[in-house]
Write a protein that holds these residues in place. Structure first.
Motif, PDB file in Angstrom:
ATOM      1  N   GLU A 413      42.116  45.052  72.988  1.00 48.79           N
ATOM      2  CA  GLU A 413      43.415  45.967  73.323  1.00 48.79           C
ATOM      3  C   GLU A 413      43.968  45.642  74.691  1.00 48.79           C
ATOM      4  N   GLU A 414      43.111  44.875  75.539  1.00 53.17           N
ATOM      5  CA  GLU A 414      43.713  44.711  76.963  1.00 53.17           C
ATOM      6  C   GLU A 414      44.444  43.452  76.841  1.00 53.17           C
ATOM      7  N   VAL A 415      44.033  42.571  75.808  1.00 57.45           N
ATOM      8  CA  VAL A 415      44.960  41.269  75.758  1.00 57.45           C
ATOM      9  C   VAL A 415      46.407  41.674  75.046  1.00 57.45           C
ATOM     10  N   GLY A 416      46.348  42.337  73.878  1.00 55.80           N
ATOM     11  CA  GLY A 416      47.609  42.853  73.380  1.00 55.80           C
ATOM     12  C   GLY A 416      47.219  43.054  71.791  1.00 55.80           C
ATOM     13  N   GLN A 421      44.467  42.893  66.423  1.00 57.65           N
ATOM     14  CA  GLN A 421      44.525  42.694  65.089  1.00 57.65           C
ATOM     15  C   GLN A 421      43.684  41.402  64.384  1.00 57.65           C
ATOM     16  N   PHE A 422      43.655  40.473  65.422  1.00 60.89           N
ATOM     17  CA  PHE A 422      42.696  39.347  65.022  1.00 60.89           C
ATOM     18  C   PHE A 422      41.249  39.551  65.081  1.00 60.89           C
ATOM     19  N   VAL A 423      40.952  40.605  66.219  1.00 58.68           N
ATOM     20  CA  VAL A 423      39.486  40.955  66.479  1.00 58.68           C
ATOM     21  C   VAL A 423      38.989  41.896  64.876  1.00 58.68           C
ATOM     22  N   SER A 424      39.916  42.562  64.851  1.00 60.15           N
ATOM     23  CA  SER A 424      39.612  43.726  63.737  1.00 60.15           C
ATOM     24  C   SER A 424      39.328  42.872  62.547  1.00 60.15           C
ATOM     25  N   TYR A 425      40.182  41.719  62.253  1.00 63.24           N
ATOM     26  CA  TYR A 425      40.024  41.101  61.101  1.00 63.24           C
ATOM     27  C   TYR A 425      38.567  40.114  60.885  1.00 63.24           C
ATOM     28  N   ILE A 426      38.209  39.751  62.143  1.00 71.10           N
ATOM     29  CA  ILE A 426      37.023  39.103  62.193  1.00 71.10           C
ATOM     30  C   ILE A 426      35.940  40.086  61.937  1.00 71.10           C
ATOM     31  N   LEU A 427      35.916  41.343  62.473  1.00 72.32           N
ATOM     32  CA  LEU A 427      34.939  42.360  62.336  1.00 72.32           C
ATOM     33  C   LEU A 427      34.795  42.767  60.879  1.00 72.32           C
ATOM     34  N   GLU A 428      35.802  42.837  60.092  1.00 74.02           N
ATOM     35  CA  GLU A 428      35.858  43.353  58.759  1.00 74.02           C
ATOM     36  C   GLU A 428      35.598  42.268  57.630  1.00 74.02           C
ATOM     37  N   MET A 429      35.575  40.938  58.184  1.00 78.54           N
ATOM     38  CA  MET A 429      35.548  39.724  56.998  1.00 78.54           C
ATOM     39  C   MET A 429      34.256  39.064  57.227  1.00 78.54           C
ATOM     40  N   ASN A 430      33.420  39.758  58.340  1.00 72.80           N
ATOM     41  CA  ASN A 430      32.011  39.013  58.601  1.00 72.80           C
ATOM     42  C   ASN A 430      30.854  40.137  58.737  1.00 72.80           C
ATOM     43  N   VAL A 431      29.742  39.802  58.389  1.00 72.32           N
ATOM     44  CA  VAL A 431      28.601  40.816  58.924  1.00 72.32           C
ATOM     45  C   VAL A 431      28.645  41.038  60.444  1.00 72.32           C
ATOM     46  N   GLU A 432      28.176  42.128  60.940  1.00 75.62           N
ATOM     47  CA  GLU A 432      28.229  42.216  62.442  1.00 75.62           C
ATOM     48  C   GLU A 432      27.614  41.176  63.121  1.00 75.62           C
ATOM     49  N   LYS A 433      26.247  40.606  62.844  1.00 72.75           N
ATOM     50  CA  LYS A 433      25.606  39.540  63.612  1.00 72.75           C
ATOM     51  C   LYS A 433      26.702  38.143  63.793  1.00 72.75           C
ATOM     52  N   GLN A 451      45.553  35.799  79.598  1.00 73.00           N
ATOM     53  CA  GLN A 451      45.727  36.880  78.436  1.00 73.00           C
ATOM     54  C   GLN A 451      47.082  36.357  77.777  1.00 73.00           C
ATOM     55  N   LYS A 452      48.162  36.333  78.680  1.00 75.79           N
ATOM     56  CA  LYS A 452      49.455  35.911  77.960  1.00 75.79           C
ATOM     57  C   LYS A 452      49.353  34.755  76.906  1.00 75.79           C
ATOM     58  N   GLU A 453      48.907  33.734  77.401  1.00 74.79           N
ATOM     59  CA  GLU A 453      48.594  32.685  76.467  1.00 74.79           C
ATOM     60  C   GLU A 453      47.766  32.890  75.199  1.00 74.79           C
ATOM     61  N   GLU A 455      47.680  35.738  73.573  1.00 74.43           N
ATOM     62  CA  GLU A 455      48.218  36.825  73.179  1.00 74.43           C
ATOM     63  C   GLU A 455      49.362  35.942  72.263  1.00 74.43           C
ATOM     64  N   LYS A 456      50.146  35.063  72.776  1.00 76.06           N
ATOM     65  CA  LYS A 456      50.961  34.512  72.239  1.00 76.06           C
ATOM     66  C   LYS A 456      50.491  33.404  71.073  1.00 76.06           C
ATOM     67  N   ALA A 457      49.405  32.727  71.401  1.00 80.37           N
ATOM     68  CA  ALA A 457      48.706  31.672  70.489  1.00 80.37           C
ATOM     69  C   ALA A 457      48.331  32.534  69.338  1.00 80.37           C
ATOM     70  N   THR A 458      47.888  33.575  69.599  1.00 81.98           N
ATOM     71  CA  THR A 458      47.273  34.581  68.442  1.00 81.98           C
ATOM     72  C   THR A 458      48.303  35.105  67.404  1.00 81.98           C
ATOM     73  N   GLN A 459      49.526  35.214  67.956  1.00 80.74           N
ATOM     74  CA  GLN A 459      50.782  35.763  67.291  1.00 80.74           C
ATOM     75  C   GLN A 459      51.074  34.709  66.643  1.00 80.74           C
ATOM     76  N   THR A 460      51.095  33.375  67.013  1.00 82.95           N
ATOM     77  CA  THR A 460      51.618  32.152  66.311  1.00 82.95           C
ATOM     78  C   THR A 460      50.399  32.039  65.121  1.00 82.95           C
ATOM     79  N   LEU A 461      48.980  32.135  65.436  1.00 80.51           N
ATOM     80  CA  LEU A 461      47.985  31.947  64.434  1.00 80.51           C
ATOM     81  C   LEU A 461      48.272  32.715  63.243  1.00 80.51           C
ATOM     82  N   LEU A 462      48.450  34.262  63.366  1.00 82.26           N
ATOM     83  CA  LEU A 462      48.445  35.356  62.514  1.00 82.26           C
ATOM     84  C   LEU A 462      49.906  34.850  61.560  1.00 82.26           C
ATOM     85  N   GLU A 463      50.831  34.308  62.248  1.00 79.39           N
ATOM     86  CA  GLU A 463      52.122  34.114  61.513  1.00 79.39           C
ATOM     87  C   GLU A 463      51.986  32.861  60.572  1.00 79.39           C
ATOM     88  N   ILE A 464      51.147  31.815  60.949  1.00 81.84           N
ATOM     89  CA  ILE A 464      50.915  30.618  60.159  1.00 81.84           C
ATOM     90  C   ILE A 464      49.800  30.424  59.403  1.00 81.84           C
TER      91      ILE A 464
END
Length: 515
Positions: A413-416, A421-433, A451-453, A455-464
């Motif tokens: 949340e501090e990053v953006g 959205q990406f962290v939530s996706y990782i936690l939902e798609m994998n067991v906790e460990k 943090q800016k870099e 956030e921008k890279a994560t935006q690109t990742l989620l788009e492609i």
């Protein structure tokens, strides 16, 4: 014949030895010898039974033998030698007889030797009644006899230990039963006794029991720390008796015997299922003991206490003393100490050190070299619980402990919003460990990128990407970083070319500069 009684009477009244010599007609050496021998035998007072003849036999036993031609005996030496291990009166008589024959004197026969020693020992062991001052001392002890309580659930018979406290001046006493003789009950008994008396004496005189005295040294006694704290709180002084010296506290010893007869014996057949019920019966009997009239003097224990002694007691503090208990513990490699099968953390710098632990009803404090290094709320309930302060942990342990889903979401949340959205996706798609392992790799990127870099890279990742991963994100970050670096190089080159006008040599090269 030396008038020993007259000499001692004048001496105890504070008369000088010179004046005593003039008054009695004895030489000053004789007066001095009588005084010194009385001091050696700890004779500090006279009563009606101590006649002049009795005193002369006590102070000058050797004269009795000299007058009849027998070899004199040093009865004090005999008495001290008998206290040594394996020394018998027969052995001492044999040595005495041998010494007498060497000097050409007549020794006593063994029977006479034994009789005379018996008379001396009887005089030597005489006790002097000491009149205590009101409010000066409270003598405390556990009674040797016990009562019984029946456990309702199992039918088991449990012993009940009897605590007694006595004020020697009035003989006013307090009695209470407990299920054990541990430190907590020892301290509770004192507090209850002080409140029953309505005050505290100047001095407490207990036995050398472990709940009161930690260690007995040659010259001093090391008190239990919790017991010492209680004495400090009530502004009293603890003076334990000498080892195996019950005469140091005769009042409570006498009270214990009296209580054993009047209370313990009378309640021996009383069937009791709870300690409170037993104490109710004890208090009834105790009230009878304290209020019954003395046989040889007027009044009762309670009357003498209220009229003559209570006013001399120190007042109780406004707040009740909170029970404390002290223990020692060793800091384990996991920077925790074990106290009553519960675990409490201390700063990791004290690993393998021994520390002192102060326990109250709701708090635990840890001390090292008298400095407090940690405190915890006392754990209760199931055994094996841990109370850990993260400030006590090494940095790497603290980071590992804090690596959990909630903390990772807060970081995202501090990053953006895209990182969230990406962290939530990782936690939902994998067991906790597994998810935490992936997130650990993701958070390591924050040491190389802003943090800016991220956030921008994560935006690109989620788009492609339909299945975004950390490895793809790393690739995007590297390409973006490389592209940014190349762009910077191009800009720097362009600025350099503009400043030098490209390949133009300039007017100076062709010599067209005006001079």
């Amino acid at each position: 014949m030396v008038n020993c009684r007259k000499i001692l009477e004048l001496y105890f009244e504070g008369v000088s030895q010179r004046t005593i010599s003039s008054s009695t007609g004895h030489s000053r050496n004789t007066v001095s010898e009588v005084v010194q021998r009385s001091k050696k035998l700890h004779l500090e007072n006279l009563n009606d039974t101590m006649t002049n003849q009795w005193l002369e036999e006590l102070l000058f036993p050797e004269k009795q033998a000299i007058e009849k031609g027998y070899f004199p005996v040093d009865w004090e030496k005999v008495h001290k030698e008998l206290q040594k291990k394996n020394v018998t009166l027969t052995l001492l008589h044999h040595e005495y007889a041998a010494e007498a024959r060497e000097t050409g004197k007549i020794p006593y026969a063994y029977r006479t030797f034994a009789e005379k020693y018996g008379k001396y020992a009887k005089k030597y062991k005489l006790t002097m009644p000491i009149r205590r001052k009101p409010g000066e001392i409270i003598e405390v002890d556990w009674a040797g006899s016990t009562l019984e309580i029946i456990d309702r659930s199992s039918g088991e018979i449990l012993p009940a230990y009897i605590f007694t406290a006595t004020l020697p001046y009035s003989q006013f006493s307090y009695v209470e039963a407990f299920l054990d003789m541990k430190s907590a009950n020892w301290l509770t008994a004192h507090i209850n006794a002080f409140e029953y008396f309505g005050g505290v004496s100047e001095t407490l005189v207990p036995d050398n029991l472990k709940t009161g005295v930690t260690k007995t040294l040659r010259d001093e006694l090391l008190l239990n720390e919790a017991y010492r704290e209680l004495a400090d709180f009530y502004h009293t002084v603890i003076v334990p008796t000498r080892v195996r010296k019950p005469k140091d506290k005769p009042s409570v010893e006498g009270t214990v015997g009296y209580i054993s007869r009047q209370i313990i014996a009378s309640l021996r057949n009383y069937q009791c299922f709870h300690i409170e019920d037993l104490n109710r019966q004890i208090f009834k009997k105790l009230e009878e003991i304290n209020t019954i009239d003395f046989q040889k003097r007027p009044g009762s224990r309670k009357k003498v206490f209220e009229e003559e002694e209570k006013s001399y007691l120190q007042q109780l503090p406004q707040t009740r003393y909170k029970l404390t208990e002290w223990k020692t513990a060793k800091v384990q490699l996991n920077y925790h100490i074990q106290v009553e099968l519960m675990y409490y953390s201390v700063p990791y710098d004290y690993v393998r050190e021994s520390v002192d632990v102060r326990l109250t009803t709701d708090l635990i404090e840890v001390y090292f070299n008298e400095a407090r290094i940690a405190s915890h709320k006392r754990l209760k309930g199931e055994m094996g619980q841990f109370s850990t302060n993260t400030d006590h942990m090494p940095d790497n342990h603290r980071l590992y402990l804090e690596h959990n889903p909630d903390n990772n979401r807060k970081w995202a949340e501090e990053v953006g919003p895209y990182m969230t959205q990406f962290v939530s996706y990782i936690l939902e798609m994998n067991v906790e460990k597994k998810a935490l392992t992936i997130l650990s790799s993701l958070r390591n990127l924050s040491t190389k990128y802003t943090q800016k870099e991220l956030e921008k890279a994560t935006q690109t990742l989620l788009e492609i990407a339909t299945n975004p991963t950390v490895s793809v994100l790393k690739g995007i970050l590297k390409r973006k970083k490389k592209k940014t670096q190349n762009r910077k190089i191009d800009i720097d080159n362009h600025q350099t070319n503009n400043d030098n006008y490209g390949f133009v040599r300039g007017a100076e090269y062709f010599g067209r500069v005006n001079k």
